[in-house]
Design an enzyme around this catalytic site. Structure first.
Site, PDB file in Angstrom:
ATOM      1  NE  ARG A   1      33.727 -57.080 -14.587  1.00 13.43           N
ATOM      2  CZ  ARG A   1      33.775 -57.864 -13.509  1.00 13.43           C
ATOM      3  NH1 ARG A   1      32.974 -57.666 -12.511  1.00 13.43           N
ATOM      4  NH2 ARG A   1      34.671 -58.813 -13.439  1.00 13.43           N
TER       5      ARG A   1
ATOM      6  CG  ASP B   1      30.552 -56.340 -10.703  1.00 14.94           C
ATOM      7  OD1 ASP B   1      29.988 -57.379 -10.294  1.00 14.94           O
ATOM      8  OD2 ASP B   1      31.673 -55.969 -10.311  1.00 14.94           O
TER       9      ASP B   1
ATOM     10  CG  ASP C   1      30.443 -55.908  -6.300  1.00 17.90           C
ATOM     11  OD1 ASP C   1      30.185 -57.039  -6.754  1.00 17.90           O
ATOM     12  OD2 ASP C   1      31.438 -55.251  -6.639  1.00 17.90           O
TER      13      ASP C   1
ATOM     14  NE  ARG D   1      29.804 -60.593 -14.592  1.00 15.75           N
ATOM     15  CZ  ARG D   1      30.023 -60.115 -13.378  1.00 15.75           C
ATOM     16  NH1 ARG D   1      29.343 -59.081 -12.947  1.00 15.75           N
ATOM     17  NH2 ARG D   1      30.942 -60.657 -12.598  1.00 15.75           N
TER      18      ARG D   1
HETATM   19  N1  ROI Z   1      37.410 -50.995 -11.871  1.00 15.47           N
HETATM   20  C1  ROI Z   1      36.592 -49.936 -11.799  1.00 15.47           C
HETATM   21  N2  ROI Z   1      37.096 -48.719 -11.987  1.00 15.47           N
HETATM   22  N3  ROI Z   1      35.255 -50.055 -11.550  1.00 15.47           N
HETATM   23  C2  ROI Z   1      34.697 -51.280 -11.371  1.00 15.47           C
HETATM   24  O1  ROI Z   1      33.471 -51.366 -11.145  1.00 15.47           O
HETATM   25  C3  ROI Z   1      35.522 -52.419 -11.423  1.00 15.47           C
HETATM   26  N4  ROI Z   1      35.025 -53.661 -11.243  1.00 15.47           N
HETATM   27  C4  ROI Z   1      35.792 -54.735 -11.239  1.00 15.47           C
HETATM   28  C5  ROI Z   1      37.285 -54.650 -11.450  1.00 15.47           C
HETATM   29  C6  ROI Z   1      37.665 -55.553 -12.626  1.00 15.47           C
HETATM   30  C7  ROI Z   1      37.961 -55.120 -10.178  1.00 15.47           C
HETATM   31  N5  ROI Z   1      37.737 -53.309 -11.745  1.00 15.47           N
HETATM   32  C8  ROI Z   1      36.904 -52.238 -11.686  1.00 15.47           C
HETATM   33  O2  ROI Z   1      35.254 -55.928 -11.013  1.00 15.47           O
END
Ligand code: ROI
Length: 174
Positions: A97, A100, A102, A86
């Site tokens: 990506r 991710d 968070d 990433r």
């Molecule tokens: N949509 C889903 N379903 N799951 C995610 O982890 C996710 N992550 C994001 C965005 C692009 C907002 N959409 C996503 O960052």
């Protein structure tokens, strides 16, 4: 040593083998120093939120008990993302990506900084965070929002389901 803090982390991937990416990241979380992986959800499949011209995601939530500060933990999460390929400067803001991570909550800490806002500002809208979270910590209270199970019920639109649930079973529950 002071008592550990409960921290919750949302994981997501829609590139380069999403299920393997999320599974490997969970193993990285389990190996973090001064921390214990207390629980992890199953893997969930979810339709993309945001731009629709990208693959479906695999999502999960992890519950850590940690002695790391929120910023030290964020540094660790970004290092794991970086190792998965990433690059924060990649493409569109809401684009696909490989990984991710968070930081959703760090104890009951509420902060709004340029680099880190806690609780994570997207929680209330995101079924792909709330459903896996409700699996492992339904009674958890999110400062300013309420219980995770209530938030999840309000956001459950049937587009987020455990990967192990077969397609023909997904709408079998009345
Ligand atoms: N949509 C889903 N379903 N799951 C995610 O982890 C996710 N992550 C994001 C965005 C692009 C907002 N959409 C996503 O960052």
């Amino acid at each position: 040593m002071s008592t550990a803090v409960d921290a919750f982390i949302g994981l997501g991937s829609n590139l380069d083998g999403p299920a393997a990416q999320v599974t490997a990241a969970l193993e990285c979380l389990a190996a973090l120093p001064d921390s214990m992986l207390h629980a992890r959800s199953r893997l969930y499949a979810s339709a993309p939120m945001g731009p629709q011209d990208q693959p479906d995601y695999v999502n999960a939530v992890a519950w850590l008990r940690t002695h790391l500060s929120p910023h030290a933990l964020l540094d660790r999460l970004q290092a794991i993302e970086h190792a998965a390929g990433r690059r924060r400067t990649d493409g569109q803001r809401w684009g696909p990506r490989p990984l991710d991570l968070d930081l959703l909550m760090w104890g009951d800490l509420q902060i709004a900084e340029e680099r880190l806002t806690l609780p994570h500002p997207g929680i209330a809208e995101r079924a792909f965070v709330l459903l896996p979270w409700a699996e492992i910590a339904p009674a958890q209270s999110v400062p300013g929002l309420g219980r995770v199970d209530g938030l999840a019920a309000a956001r459950d639109d049937g587009t987020v389901y455990p990967l192990s649930v077969r397609r023909h079973e997904r709408s079998a529950v009345p």
